[in-house]
Design an enzyme around this catalytic site. Structure first.
Site, PDB file in Angstrom:
ATOM      1  N   ASP A  17      35.394  62.200  41.151  1.00 15.35           N
ATOM      2  CA  ASP A  17      36.484  62.771  40.380  1.00 15.35           C
ATOM      3  C   ASP A  17      36.919  61.675  39.400  1.00 15.35           C
ATOM      4  O   ASP A  17      36.570  60.500  39.582  1.00 15.35           O
ATOM      5  CB  ASP A  17      37.615  63.158  41.337  1.00 15.35           C
ATOM      6  CG  ASP A  17      38.863  63.612  40.598  1.00 15.35           C
ATOM      7  OD1 ASP A  17      38.741  64.418  39.665  1.00 15.35           O
ATOM      8  OD2 ASP A  17      39.960  63.152  40.972  1.00 15.35           O
ATOM      9  N   ASP A  19      40.444  61.562  37.253  1.00 15.65           N
ATOM     10  CA  ASP A  19      41.873  61.238  37.259  1.00 15.65           C
ATOM     11  C   ASP A  19      42.346  60.983  38.686  1.00 15.65           C
ATOM     12  O   ASP A  19      42.234  61.851  39.552  1.00 15.65           O
ATOM     13  CB  ASP A  19      42.679  62.387  36.652  1.00 15.65           C
ATOM     14  CG  ASP A  19      42.342  62.611  35.179  1.00 15.65           C
ATOM     15  OD1 ASP A  19      41.661  61.743  34.599  1.00 15.65           O
ATOM     16  OD2 ASP A  19      42.747  63.638  34.611  1.00 15.65           O
ATOM     17  N   ASP A 173      40.661  62.069  45.111  1.00 16.51           N
ATOM     18  CA  ASP A 173      42.019  61.710  45.535  1.00 16.51           C
ATOM     19  C   ASP A 173      42.848  62.944  45.839  1.00 16.51           C
ATOM     20  O   ASP A 173      43.824  62.857  46.566  1.00 16.51           O
ATOM     21  CB  ASP A 173      42.729  60.896  44.450  1.00 16.51           C
ATOM     22  CG  ASP A 173      43.041  61.755  43.233  1.00 16.51           C
ATOM     23  OD1 ASP A 173      44.221  61.843  42.843  1.00 16.51           O
ATOM     24  OD2 ASP A 173      42.114  62.352  42.663  1.00 16.51           O
TER      25      ASP A 173
END
Length: 202
Positions: A17, A19, A173
């Site tokens: 991922d 961001d 995250d």
């Protein structure tokens, strides 16, 4: 004691991922959202914002409409938020342990970035944190019909790398992204233990 990110046995490809995983920019996304939503009398808190981490702006605003009982135009406000974000995105920093892993395995394992963000901003993000030359495959919100938590983003990454989903290890995250990876049948690693997100700056 310094924690280390590990590659699982059997991993043949890595998916990251962007961001909040490679780029420590979630507080900047939060600030952009908060600044724009003030106009609509919405007081956004970091906890709610983080619960939708990885979901594209338009879908996020639709959720906020339900939660706050407001009627923002998701397309219009989504573009306002992205414009606000672009003004302040230069403040972001890399998430060092994750970026170090990406660089370590560059050229050794196939790698891709799968993000809920728009391609233009994702490319700019990768330039700012200095990883654009390490990433050949990028699947963004512009490339899928169904964003995270749907697995399409990560399945497209696997397809472009030519690796079966069960051999892909995803670094994430956000809970929607982790759910997407699990649904895709991939191995998942949360990066949340490897850095502290600092919302005090905003």
């Amino acid at each position: 004691m310094e924690k280390k990110l590990e590659i699982y046995p059997g991993t043949k490809a890595l998916i990251f991922d962007l961001d909040g995983t490679l780029a420590d920019n979630m507080p900047i996304h939060f600030l952009a959202f908060r600044n724009v939503l003030k106009e609509y009398k919405v007081d956004l808190k970091p906890e709610l914002f983080m619960s939708l981490a990885g979901v594209p702006a338009v879908e996020t605003i639709a959720h906020y409409n339900e939660i706050f009982g407001v009627q923002m135009d998701p397309e219009k406000v989504g573009h306002q938020k992205e414009a606000e974000y672009e003004k302040i995105m230069h403040k972001m920093k890399p998430v060092e342990p994750v970026v170090a892993l990406l660089k370590k395995y560059h050229g050794k394992l196939p790698m891709a970035v799968g993000t809920g963000g728009y391609r233009r901003l994702a490319e700019r993000t990768m330039q700012i944190i200095g990883i654009d030359q390490y990433v050949d495959i990028l699947v963004s919100a512009d490339d899928v019909q169904h964003p995270k938590p749907h697995p399409e983003t990560f399945l497209k990454c696997a397809e472009k790398m030519g690796v079966a989903p069960e051999f892909c290890q995803v670094f994430e995250d956000g809970e929607p992204g982790m759910q997407a990876a699990r649904t895709a049948g991939m191995m998942v690693t949360s990066v949340n233990d490897f850095y502290e997100m600092d919302f005090s700056l905003v």
